[in-house]
Design a protein around this motif. Sequence first.
Motif, PDB file in Angstrom:
ATOM      1  N   ALA A  74      41.157  28.664  35.817  1.00  0.00           N
ATOM      2  CA  ALA A  74      42.080  27.869  35.817  1.00  0.00           C
ATOM      3  C   ALA A  74      43.395  28.312  34.831  1.00  0.00           C
ATOM      4  O   ALA A  74      44.143  28.107  34.155  1.00  0.00           O
ATOM      5  CB  ALA A  74      42.062  26.277  35.657  1.00  0.00           C
ATOM      6  N   VAL A  75      42.317  28.954  33.716  1.00  0.00           N
ATOM      7  CA  VAL A  75      43.212  29.489  32.758  1.00  0.00           C
ATOM      8  C   VAL A  75      43.872  30.811  33.231  1.00  0.00           C
ATOM      9  O   VAL A  75      44.839  31.122  32.164  1.00  0.00           O
ATOM     10  CB  VAL A  75      42.006  29.480  31.322  1.00  0.00           C
ATOM     11  N   GLY A  76      42.735  31.197  33.779  1.00  0.00           N
ATOM     12  CA  GLY A  76      43.431  32.600  33.842  1.00  0.00           C
ATOM     13  C   GLY A  76      44.327  32.086  35.188  1.00  0.00           C
ATOM     14  O   GLY A  76      45.517  33.091  34.776  1.00  0.00           O
ATOM     15  N   ALA A  77      45.110  32.123  35.921  1.00  0.00           N
ATOM     16  CA  ALA A  77      46.005  31.335  36.885  1.00  0.00           C
ATOM     17  C   ALA A  77      47.072  31.075  35.523  1.00  0.00           C
ATOM     18  O   ALA A  77      48.128  30.888  36.554  1.00  0.00           O
ATOM     19  CB  ALA A  77      45.636  30.173  37.612  1.00  0.00           C
ATOM     20  N   ALA A  78      46.929  30.009  34.451  1.00  0.00           N
ATOM     21  CA  ALA A  78      47.465  29.285  33.463  1.00  0.00           C
ATOM     22  C   ALA A  78      48.362  30.400  33.132  1.00  0.00           C
ATOM     23  O   ALA A  78      49.813  31.216  33.190  1.00  0.00           O
ATOM     24  CB  ALA A  78      47.216  28.499  33.027  1.00  0.00           C
TER      25      ALA A  78
END
Length: 100
Positions: A74-78
Amino acid sequence: MIWLAFVGSCLLLAMIPGVSTAVILRQTLKAGRSSGVAALLGNETGIFLWAMAAVFGLSALVLASEVAYGAMKAVGAALLIVMGVQSLWKARRAPAARAA
């Protein structure tokens, strides 16, 4: 003999240009040698930090915890979304700045 074939394969695969090569070349052509060197150093620093995280157990944590893996995704996608929006914003503003 197998070890030698493995090392040779690794060297051949390492020589194939990838996305990081394209980014470094783009920065070099767009902003000069010093910017290209900065992109190169940033890329290599990221690879080094990822390797150190793997050595110190981030990979084991991700394998052991589905929640940690989901959070990291999720952090990488954000981060990718934010970078994409910034890139699009700069691309839209550049023609307006040139016209003025």
